[in-house]
Design a protein around this motif. Structure first.
Motif, mmCIF file in Angstrom:
data_model
loop_
_atom_site.group_PDB
_atom_site.id
_atom_site.type_symbol
_atom_site.label_atom_id
_atom_site.label_comp_id
_atom_site.label_asym_id
_atom_site.label_seq_id
_atom_site.Cartn_x
_atom_site.Cartn_y
_atom_site.Cartn_z
ATOM 1 N N THR A 9 -26.984 25.074 8.219
ATOM 2 C CA THR A 9 -25.510 25.572 8.846
ATOM 3 C C THR A 9 -24.810 24.320 9.319
ATOM 4 N N ALA A 10 -25.302 23.051 9.203
ATOM 5 C CA ALA A 10 -24.737 21.875 9.803
ATOM 6 C C ALA A 10 -24.804 20.824 8.621
ATOM 7 N N GLU A 11 -23.840 19.758 8.591
ATOM 8 C CA GLU A 11 -23.689 18.781 7.746
ATOM 9 C C GLU A 11 -24.644 17.535 8.207
ATOM 10 N N PRO A 12 -25.276 16.961 7.305
ATOM 11 C CA PRO A 12 -25.913 15.431 7.668
ATOM 12 C C PRO A 12 -24.852 14.397 7.562
ATOM 13 N N ASP A 13 -25.295 13.297 8.265
ATOM 14 C CA ASP A 13 -24.587 12.208 8.107
ATOM 15 C C ASP A 13 -24.992 11.456 6.862
ATOM 16 N N TYR A 14 -24.397 11.626 5.775
ATOM 17 C CA TYR A 14 -24.769 10.974 4.705
ATOM 18 C C TYR A 14 -24.484 9.272 4.808
ATOM 19 N N ASN A 55 -30.778 17.188 2.888
ATOM 20 C CA ASN A 55 -31.436 15.855 3.124
ATOM 21 C C ASN A 55 -30.369 14.583 3.629
ATOM 22 N N PRO A 56 -30.199 13.969 4.535
ATOM 23 C CA PRO A 56 -29.579 13.043 4.621
ATOM 24 C C PRO A 56 -29.315 11.745 3.878
ATOM 25 N N ALA A 57 -30.591 11.554 2.944
ATOM 26 C CA ALA A 57 -30.468 10.334 2.139
ATOM 27 C C ALA A 57 -30.256 10.771 0.740
ATOM 28 N N VAL A 58 -30.063 12.034 0.624
ATOM 29 C CA VAL A 58 -29.839 12.231 -0.933
ATOM 30 C C VAL A 58 -28.441 11.668 -1.564
#
Length: 702
Positions: free
Chosen positions: A569-574, A221-224
């Motif tokens: 498999t990919a990183e979110p933009d935090y 979750n990008p908003a985590v």
């Protein structure tokens, strides 16, 4: 010997104990490399937010300082007022900053300690929360001590004032001003932090849990990270600044009332000494907060309650000797202290009853999810409204007991003022054990962050179970802390209204107050004051909604455009979510905060001193009830969701859970933005009215 030396000593003890606890927490391991990475991301986001907030708030304080300085040159204010305003804001900001730094340092350490056992995790999180508690009381007493000794020196050696009562009046009048600085800083911290944390929380829940069906605190979750950052800037830094201004506000306003009550320097010293003794009592209570492994929520609550009850008992005994020594002919003041202590405990218990899933109200609310989210919303609103009954009765009873116990008599001016002094002492009594009370509150966000780090780091199920137990307890203690803060705000606001009337009479002895509700300026002031908390709540709720929309859209965009994100498999933009929350909260907090400062001045310039008194009464009454309702409804919605997630009514992912998540989403701005900020609004409007009383007396239409 000057009794205020004990206050300075109390400040040193509180700050020293906070330093010891800080080093104790820091000595624990941060955990794995992944845990350290996540904790650093949270720490970086929280620091970036506070840097931007303090830059913006610095501009506001600079503008207000110039305005106050010009008014002092024109003779409408004392020349110390602008500088006292700055120190109040500085110490309030400092308390929030240190608390946030400690919390972001402790979150991964709590998660790591939870691997060894539930009690280990509790002790680390509680110790970190206690740093916040003792920093707040330590800095509050330090600010009071510095100004007291400086002003006493000034009025003894530079502007020689030979009358003791006149010196106390000058000292307390100037000291009230740094309460305005503390209140302004607290409002910015609470509103800005509240908008940030709830925008991130709502965005993460709506898209992550409801739409994507992924767990809370899932690293996909990008908003985590923004959600975890928000726990620190809103629930730690914001709460610290909030209770700092409650603490110093109650002490200063009560000390100011000692003049009109005819109690002299000893009457002024009583609330200061009670606060200093509260430091010792709170330190003693912290050693009793511990639990056994596999403890239930009731057992965990009992362990936290034990520490606060012991602290309250110590201050109750100590206050008897203080008052018997300083004011032996007014032992009714002791009963006012007891009324404040007992009402604080009772408000905490009633809040716990309505918000903890250990009791029937929240259990019943969770069952409404069986028929959908609409009934969850209806049930939560109903619960919040009905929960206002007992706090009103408790605070009302405390007011009556403290007023009449101190010899309050409406037909005699001096006796009446002694009764008002008693109400102020009750507020000080309630807040005297703030060191440990705030520790039980600030501990919650740290435990919440620990759970997020445990989830994102892939720690074992038993660790997440322990952090979830601590987090659930934190939801209840946070709700209890908010109820405590709101209750103390009501008592403090009454003391501040009395201090405002006393300030006007000191500035213009010929001014006649006509506070009958049939007096048009008073009635109009009541209406405006009653409306302001609703407008303030609407603006802050709208701000959360707007900020959350931007997060929802950003999380949806990342889920669609970043290939492999949902598959892991990919990183979110935090960072983009953190930056969005930061920019939105800083922009949207301006209007509610400025409103709280401008409206009481405008009311005074139009309706005069009587209109301001009516305005303050209206704001206090509706603000208190609305804040309790919003805080308790939000806490109940949150714990109803947690109750289902514990395996009840189908557990996580069920239709009941989805309905409860919607309720929790609505409750987030209720309990963490609008509700808690209203109690600051109540006190800030009073502080502003006191500071600008000279201007209002000189220029008003009616």
């Amino acid at each position: 010997m000057d009794l205020m030396l004990f206050v300075a000593i109390g400040s040193i003890i509180a700050l020293s104990f906070a330093f010891v606890l800080f080093n104790k927490v820091r000595s624990h391991s941060e955990g794995t490399e992944q845990m350290i990475k996540i904790a650093n991301a949270i720490r970086k986001g929280a620091s970036a937010y506070l840097k931007r907030q303090y830059t913006g708030v610095g501009v506001f304080f600079a503008v207000v300082f110039v305005v106050l300085f010009i008014l002092s040159l024109l003779g409408y204010l004392n020349y110390f007022v602008p500088f006292a305003f700055l120190t109040g804001g500085f110490f309030s900001a400092m308390s929030g900053f240190i608390g946030m730094k400690t919390a972001t340092m402790a979150n991964s350490r709590t998660a790591c300690a939870a691997q060894q056992g539930l009690n280990k995790g509790l002790r680390v999180a509680f110790s970190a929360g206690a740093v916040m508690g003792f920093v707040v009381v330590g800095l509050g007493l330090l600010d009071l001590s510095i100004w007291y000794f400086f002003l006493k020196f000034w009025y003894t050696n530079v502007e020689v004032v030979r009358s003791e009562s006149l010196m106390i009046q000058y000292i307390t009048s100037n000291m009230l001003t740094f309460g305005m600085g503390a209140s302004c800083m607290a409002l910015f911290a609470r509103v800005g932090g509240g908008i940030f944390t709830k925008a991130a929380d709502v965005g993460a829940d709506l898209v992550g849990k409801v739409e994507a069906g992924i767990p809370e605190d899932d690293p996909r979750n990008p908003a985590v990270i923004a959600d975890n950052v928000g726990d620190n800037v809103g629930d730690v830094a914001g709460m610290g600044a909030d209770l700092y201004e409650s603490y110093v506000g109650s002490i200063i306003s009560t000390s100011a009332l000692a003049v009109s009550a005819g109690l002299g320097m000893k009457g002024m010293a009583v609330p200061m000494l009670l606060a200093a003794l509260g430091v010792i009592a709170s330190i003693f209570g912290t050693f009793f907060v511990k639990t056994k492994e596999d403890a239930t929520q009731k057992t965990l609550l009992k362990s936290l309650r034990l520490g606060t009850y012991i602290s309250a008992g110590i201050i109750a005994v100590a206050s008897y000797f203080v008052i018997n020594t300083l004011l032996p002919q007014y032992m009714g003041v002791f009963y006012a202290v007891i009324a404040g202590l007992v009402s604080g405990v009772l408000i905490g218990f009633t809040t716990e009853y309505f918000t903890s899933d250990t009791y029937n109200p929240t259990k019943g609310l969770s069952k409404t999810s069986e028929t959908g989210s609409a009934t969850v919303i209806i049930g939560g609103l109903s619960l919040g409204m009905s929960s206002t009954v007992w706090p009103v009765i408790i605070v009302g009873t405390a007011i009556l007991i403290s007023f009449f116990a101190c010899g309050g008599n409406v037909s005699d001016a001096l006796s009446f003022n002694r009764g008002l002094y008693g109400i102020g002492v009750a507020a000080v009594g309630m807040l005297s054990t703030l060191g440990i009370t705030l520790a039980t509150d600030a501990y919650g966000p740290i435990a919440d962050n620990a759970g997020g780090i445990a989830e994102m780091s892939g720690l074992g199920k038993e660790v997440r179970d322990r952090t979830d137990a601590l987090d659930s307890l934190g939801n209840t203690t946070a709700a209890t802390g908010k109820g405590f803060a709101i209750g103390s705000a009501a008592l403090t606001a009454l003391a501040l209204i009395a201090a405002y009337i006393a300030e006007v009479k000191n500035l213009a002895p010929n001014v006649q107050f006509n506070l009958s509700i049939t007096n048009p300026p008073v009635l109009v002031g009541l209406f405006i004051g009653a409306m302001i908390p609703f407008l303030f709540a609407a603006l802050t709720m709208e701000a959360v909604g707007k900020a959350a929309q931007s997060i929802v859209l950003e999380v949806r965009r990342q889920f669609k455009t970043i290939k492999g994100l949902l598959e892991g498999t990919a990183e979110p933009d935090y960072e983009s979510c953190v930056d969005l929350c930061t920019r939105s909260s800083q922009k949207l907090m301006i209007l509610p905060a400025v409103l709280a400062v401008i409206v009481p001045i405008a009311v005074g310039l139009i309706l005069g001193v009587n209109g301001v008194a009516g305005f303050l009464a209206g704001t206090t009454i509706t603000g208190f009830v609305l804040a309790v309702m919003m805080s308790n409804a939000g806490g109940a919605w949150d714990n109803a969701k947690k109750h289902i997630e514990a395996g009840n009514l189908g557990g996580k992912g069920s239709d009941c859970h989805k309905a409860a998540v919607v309720g929790d989403t609505v409750g987030d701005p209720f309990k963490d933005t609008s509700g808690p900020a209203i109690n600051i609004l109540i006190k800030l409007t009073s502080m502003v009215s006191i500071v600008f009383a000279g201007l209002i007396v000189a220029f008003h239409l009616l």
